[in-house]
Each structure stands twice: as structure tokens, then as C-alpha cells.
Write an enzyme that holds these catalytic residues in place. Structure first.
Site, PDB file in Angstrom:
ATOM      1  CE  LYS A 186      -3.559   2.508   2.394  1.00 14.17           C
ATOM      2  NZ  LYS A 186      -4.440   2.581   3.508  1.00 14.17           N
ATOM      3  CD  GLU A 192       9.557  -6.302   7.058  1.00 17.94           C
ATOM      4  OE1 GLU A 192       9.079  -5.066   6.488  1.00 17.94           O
ATOM      5  OE2 GLU A 192       8.940  -6.791   8.154  1.00 17.94           O
ATOM      6  N   GLY A 245      -4.596  -1.705   4.943  1.00 19.36           N
ATOM      7  CA  GLY A 245      -3.872  -2.634   4.439  1.00 19.36           C
ATOM      8  C   GLY A 245      -4.534  -4.190   4.773  1.00 19.36           C
ATOM      9  NE  ARG A 246      -6.568  -3.720  10.782  1.00 25.86           N
ATOM     10  CZ  ARG A 246      -5.804  -2.619  11.065  1.00 25.86           C
ATOM     11  NH1 ARG A 246      -4.678  -2.435  10.365  1.00 25.86           N
ATOM     12  NH2 ARG A 246      -6.247  -1.861  11.683  1.00 25.86           N
ATOM     13  CD  GLU A 331      -1.979  -4.345  11.225  1.00 27.95           C
ATOM     14  OE1 GLU A 331      -0.660  -4.762  11.270  1.00 27.95           O
ATOM     15  OE2 GLU A 331      -2.433  -4.439  10.246  1.00 27.95           O
ATOM     16  CG  HIS A 362      -4.424 -35.992  16.825  1.00 31.05           C
ATOM     17  ND1 HIS A 362      -4.761 -37.325  17.486  1.00 31.05           N
ATOM     18  CD2 HIS A 362      -5.405 -35.884  15.724  1.00 31.05           C
ATOM     19  CE1 HIS A 362      -5.877 -37.886  16.639  1.00 31.05           C
ATOM     20  NE2 HIS A 362      -6.363 -36.970  15.772  1.00 31.05           N
ATOM     21  CE  LYS A 472       5.732  -1.304  10.113  1.00 29.52           C
ATOM     22  NZ  LYS A 472       4.958  -0.485   9.388  1.00 29.52           N
TER      23      LYS A 472
HETATM   24  O1  F6P Z   1       3.335  -3.038   9.684  1.00 26.64           O
HETATM   25  C1  F6P Z   1       2.144  -3.213   9.605  1.00 26.64           C
HETATM   26  C2  F6P Z   1       1.258  -2.945   8.240  1.00 26.64           C
HETATM   27  O2  F6P Z   1       1.450  -1.547   8.050  1.00 26.64           O
HETATM   28  C3  F6P Z   1       0.081  -3.531   7.854  1.00 26.64           C
HETATM   29  O3  F6P Z   1      -0.814  -2.885   8.457  1.00 26.64           O
HETATM   30  C4  F6P Z   1       0.160  -3.846   6.561  1.00 26.64           C
HETATM   31  O4  F6P Z   1      -0.965  -4.675   5.837  1.00 26.64           O
HETATM   32  C5  F6P Z   1       1.544  -4.379   6.149  1.00 26.64           C
HETATM   33  O5  F6P Z   1       2.228  -3.403   7.487  1.00 26.64           O
HETATM   34  C6  F6P Z   1       2.090  -4.023   4.807  1.00 26.64           C
HETATM   35  O6  F6P Z   1       1.966  -2.773   4.392  1.00 26.64           O
HETATM   36  P1  F6P Z   1       2.077  -2.139   2.978  1.00 26.64           P
HETATM   37  O7  F6P Z   1       1.356  -2.911   2.374  1.00 26.64           O
HETATM   38  O8  F6P Z   1       2.027  -0.627   3.026  1.00 26.64           O
HETATM   39  O9  F6P Z   1       3.473  -2.524   2.623  1.00 26.64           O
END
Ligand code: F6P
Length: 499
Positions: A186, A192, A245-246, A331, A362, A472
Site C-alpha cells: 500500500k 521487507e 492494508g488488512r 491488528e 492431536h 520498525k
Molecule cells: O506493519 C503493519 C502494516 O502496516 C500492515 O498494516 C500492512 O498490512 C503491512 O504492514 C504492509 O504494509 P504495506 O502494504 O504498506 O507494505
């Protein structure tokens, strides 16, 4: 503000045993089971009863549930700390007309790009590698895993972890000359994702792809950043900033899923979610399934002090659902202050955890049956199997699922305490006819709205996530400065690892 005192009438209610409720209420199934959008919801094995529902309905009224719900669908600012609406339903065609139109436009663009890829406009693509994390990975990964198993289409992999081992695994399987990279972020700044995207481009380059950036598409609400990074404007699939995002699997973030399961299936998914949106938006509180499910959630978290909620998918295709729900619920609702910024005096989100049945039986069910924790359990199963093997498999799977709910509730006495089951342990069961795109869309939308209802009944903002920022920032300080103003333990760990 929702304080503990608002829950006082619910605390004051008598605490009946589940088996006693079934004995006293011959019509229990009649008012605690519901059907909507192809899903059967059985809440009868929770401690909800008519007086409790009445008390919760009063609480929902006092929390202005109706006003919050209207604001959500009207595209009003429901995320005040970030000054944003939460317009994921608009992606499914339900919401403010301008936002629905905008989403449709973006979807048409995504479809056109998928058509072009299918027509080999970007070369001979066989593999799609979507890199993203959190909401930019969990939803698409769930959809591909659940719905893409038999699709004779592209191989789709979703990679999130910055641990190179995650990409390495895909590099071993995919042909770099036939791979399309979809960078899903987003913000287009997530460490990452950007690091993984760079490594994929390098891998393509090192393996003879002359113009790797020609094989990159971006799924983002920050198109400028994607262009700066090197993605051609024609291959950027934007989406609205107002989609969290979520909650973004319905937007272009769902690209990996859409190309993996095919456009028709993807549209069915959106339509299933829209059906649940309409149920949630139009149904009175007394029959509103996400709201009633949230009543049970709040009862266990606030009144019974259950700190966790377990979700078991009795369907291999839904094995990623618990991790998807962890982000959605924790979240969204793992907050310690109210929407007005005051300290909460009731618990916010319980910890969501779970797994897949029958495996979990199990491994962890011992605690559910005999541990000291009492926690609500959720079972999700499909009447139709997801395979062509002997019927016995599916029969055994469903029999186990139903038996667990019954056993948790009934318990069983024994003169040896180690062999006795206390029972009275609550569960809900969600039964679908089959795990198809439409039903899965409805199921996920149900969980989104239930999470929203939980937030309303707790008085918190479910749409921000500032809790993820501090770690972060500290990671950045360690990466860029090597060390920083950290505690002795952290300094020592840094020194040991980085010298
Ligand atoms: O660090 C949490 C977060 O901001 C989430 O809310 C989001 O889904 C994820 O990181 C990834 O964010 P982006 O889509 O901006 O890379």
C-alpha cells in the site's frame, strides 16, 4: 466511551451452563442459528441466551452501533487518528457511489492488465511471484491456497518474509525467464517488501532476463513511489488510500489471487463479500449475524475473562484462515485506548490463534478440554469435500469437527479427576455448503464486520495500527547505525550478531 460499567447488566446476568440452556430452551437452535450468503452460523453452543442478547442489544444501542455502521458504509471518517474512511466494502460495490465507481475503474484496469498478461503481452509468463507483507500477503495467500488448488493457470507464490530463505524456496521452483513480479505494498515503503522486490529483480537479471523491470507490476496506493522505484506507469495497479492494508485483498492487492484463480472466480469472491455487506448493512441488530457473533466475543473477553479465541478450520483449503484472522482481529482491535484516547478499562481483542482440524485435535485440544483456560472455540467446515478421494475422508473430518463441539460442551464425569472433562466450554460452528469463491468472499467479509462490531462494542478505533511502528523504527536504527541507544541486552545481541 464504553467503560466496564456499560457491561454491568451483562455481568449481573445469571451464569447458566450450556447444557442447562439447551434443556431449558427447546427453541435454542431457532434463535441462535442463522443463514446468510451460503453460510450456516450455529451460535447455540455459546452462553448467549435471550436476556443476554437483550442486554447486548441495549449496549449496542448505547454505543450507537447504527450510527457507526452508517458511517462505515457512507464513507465517513471512521478512522479518526488517521483522518480516513474505511472503504473496503466499496471495493465490493457497496458504499459511497463515488468510491464504488473509483473501485470499479481500478478493477477494470486490473482486469485489462490480467488480460494482457494472459495474451502474453509481458512475455511467456508461467509464474507469478507476489511480494508483500501483512495485509499485502495474508489475504492473497489465503485465496490462492483455498481456491487455486485445481486451477490450471499460473503458479502463484506469495512471499512476505525478509528472511531470504522464503524467496530462495521460490527461486528453486520458478523459472526466472517466465516469472512476473507483483510488488504489493500500500505504502510502497515497507522494508521487507522492497528488499524482496529488489532481490527478485536481481535474480531475474542474473538469470538472463534483459529487462526485468518490464516484468514488474506494482499494486499500491502510492503510485508515485512505485514509479520512482522503477515500475512503468502502465503496469501500476492503484487502489484507494481509504482501503486499509488488512482489508486490501479486495483491491489490486488481490492481483495474485485474481490471476491465480481467474477473473470470473475473483468477481464471484467480490460478489459473495457484497452479499455479506448487504446483510450487515441492512439487517436489524436482532438478526445481524456479525453483531450477534460479536456479542459472544465480547461476552467471553469481558465477562468471562477469556484472553484467547481459537479458530479451527476443518478444511485443508482454509488452513491459512487462522493466520489471516490473526492480523484482521489483532491488528484491528489490539488497542489499549478508546477512540477518544482514554485508557480502556475492559479487555480489547482476545488473542486469535488456531489451526486446522483434525491435526489440532492431536496437539492442542487437550488444553481446550481439560486446561484451566476457558476460551471460545470456532469451527469452520464445508459440507462438500475439496477432493475426489473416498467419501470416508470427509465423513471422518466432519464427524470429528461436530464431535469436538459436542464434547467441549457436554464434558464427561469420571471418579478419576485426571480423566474427567468439565464441559461447559463454548464453541461456534460455521458450516458452508462448499468452499467456493462466493462463499469464501462472504466468510471473510463476515469476519471483517464482526471485527468492526467488536470495536464498536469496545469503543476503539479498529482502523489504525500505530503499535507496529516502534519496532520498525528501532530495527531501522539498528540497521543503519549498527547500534544505538539501546538497553544492555539489545546492545549485546547486536554486538554478537554484527560484531
Ligand atoms: O506493519 C503493519 C502494516 O502496516 C500492515 O498494516 C500492512 O498490512 C503491512 O504492514 C504492509 O504494509 P504495506 O502494504 O504498506 O507494505
Amino acid at each position: 466511551m464504553v467503560t466496564k460499567s456499560a457491561y454491568a447488566p451483562i455481568f449481573d446476568l445469571p451464569k447458566h451452563k450450556l447444557t442447562a440452556l439447551f434443556e431449558a430452551e427447546p427453541d435454542r437452535l431457532g434463535y441462535l442459528t442463522f443463514d446468510a450468503a451460503g453460510i450456516h452460523f450455529d451460535l447455540s453452543k455459546t452462553h448467549l441466551d435471550r436476556p443476554m442478547i437483550a442486554a447486548f442489544l441495549a449496549l449496542a444501542g448505547a454505543c450507537d452501533f447504527d450510527g457507526h455502521r452508517k458511517a462505515l458504509f457512507a464513507g465517513d471518517i471512521v478512522n479518526p487518528t488517521e483522518g480516513r474512511p474505511a472503504e473496503h466494502p466499496a471495493e465490493r460495490g457497496v458504499g459511497k457511489p463515488e468510491s464504488v465507481e473509483r473501485a470499479k475503474g481500478y478493477q477494470a484496469r486490473m482486469r485489462a492488465l490480467i488480460d494482457a498478461i494472459e495474451g502474453s503481452a509481458l512475455g511467456p509468463i508461467r509464474h507469478v511471484l507476489q511480494v508483500g507483507i501483512g495485509g499485502s500477503a495474508l489475504g492473497p495467500n489465503l485465496l490462492v491456497d483455498a481456491l487455486g488448488r485445481d486451477a490450471d493457470r499460473y503458479d502463484v507464490a506469495v512471499v512476505s518474509n525478509v528472511d531470504g530463505a522464503a524467496l530462495d524456496e521460490v527461486f528453486k521452483k520458478f523459472d526466472p525467464t517466465a516469472t512476473l513480479l507483483a510488488v504489493a505494498s500500500k505504502t510502497f515503503t515497507t522494508t521487507e517488501t522492497m528488499m524482496n522486490a529488489e532481490s527478485v529483480v536481481a535474480w531475474m537479471q542474473e538469470n538472463g532476463v534483459e529487462d526485468p523491470y518490464g516484468r514488474v507490476i506494482a499494486l499500491t496506493a502510492a503510485p508515485d513511489k512505485a514509479m520512482e522505484w522503477g515500475v512503468d506507469e502502465t503496469r501500476i495497479l492503484p487502489f484507494a488510500e481509504s482501503v486499509g492494508g488488512r482489508y486490501s485483498l479486495w483491491s489490486s492487492i488481490g492481483f495474485g489471487a485474481a490471476i491465480g484463480i481467474g477473473w470470473d472466480a475473483y468477481e464471484e469472491l467480490l460478489e459473495g463479500a457484497a452479499e455479506m455487506d448487504r446483510h450487515f448493512m441492512l439487517t436489524a441488530p436482532e438478526q445481524n449475524i456479525p453483531l450477534i457473533a460479536a456479542f459472544a466475543d465480547r461476552y467471553y473477553a469481558v465477562v468471562r475473562g477469556s484472553e484467547t479465541r481459537a479458530v479451527f478450520a476443518y478444511d485443508e483449503r482454509l488452513r491459512l484462515l487462522p493466520s489471516y484472522l490473526q492480523q484482521l482481529e489483532m491488528e484491528s482491535n489490539g488497542k489499549r485506548v478508546t477512540i477518544a484516547g482514554e485508557a480502556l478499562d475492559i479487555p480489547s481483542s482476545p488473542i486469535t490463534w488456531g489451526g486446522v482440524g483434525t491435526d489440532a485435535q492431536h496437539a492442542v485440544f487437550q488444553l481446550l478440554h481439560q486446561g484451566t483456560h476457558v476460551l471460545p472455540v470456532e469451527f469452520i467446515a464445508s459440507i462438500e469435500p475439496g477432493h475426489g478421494l473416498d467419501d470416508g475422508h470427509h465423513h471422518a473430518l466432519l464427524a470429528s469437527c461436530f464431535a469436538q463441539g459436542a464434547a467441549l460442551m457436554a464434558g464427561k464425569g469420571n471418579e478419576d479427576p485426571a480423566r474427567a472433562y468439565p464441559g461447559d466450554r463454548p464453541s461456534t460452528t460455521l458450516l458452508v455448503e462448499q468452499v467456493d469463491p462466493r462463499t469464501l468472499g462472504a466468510l471473510i467479509a463476515f469476519y471483517e464486520h464482526r471485527t468492526f462490531c467488536n470495536a464498536v462494542l469496545t469503543g476503539i478505533n479498529p482502523f489504525d495500527q500505530f503499535g507496529v511502528e516502534l519496532g520498525k523504527q528501532m530495527a531501522k536504527a539498528i540497521s543503519t547505525e549498527g547500534t544505538g541507544n539501546f538497553d544492555a541486552s539489545t546492545q549485546d545481541l547486536i554486538a554478537r550478531a554484527f560484531g
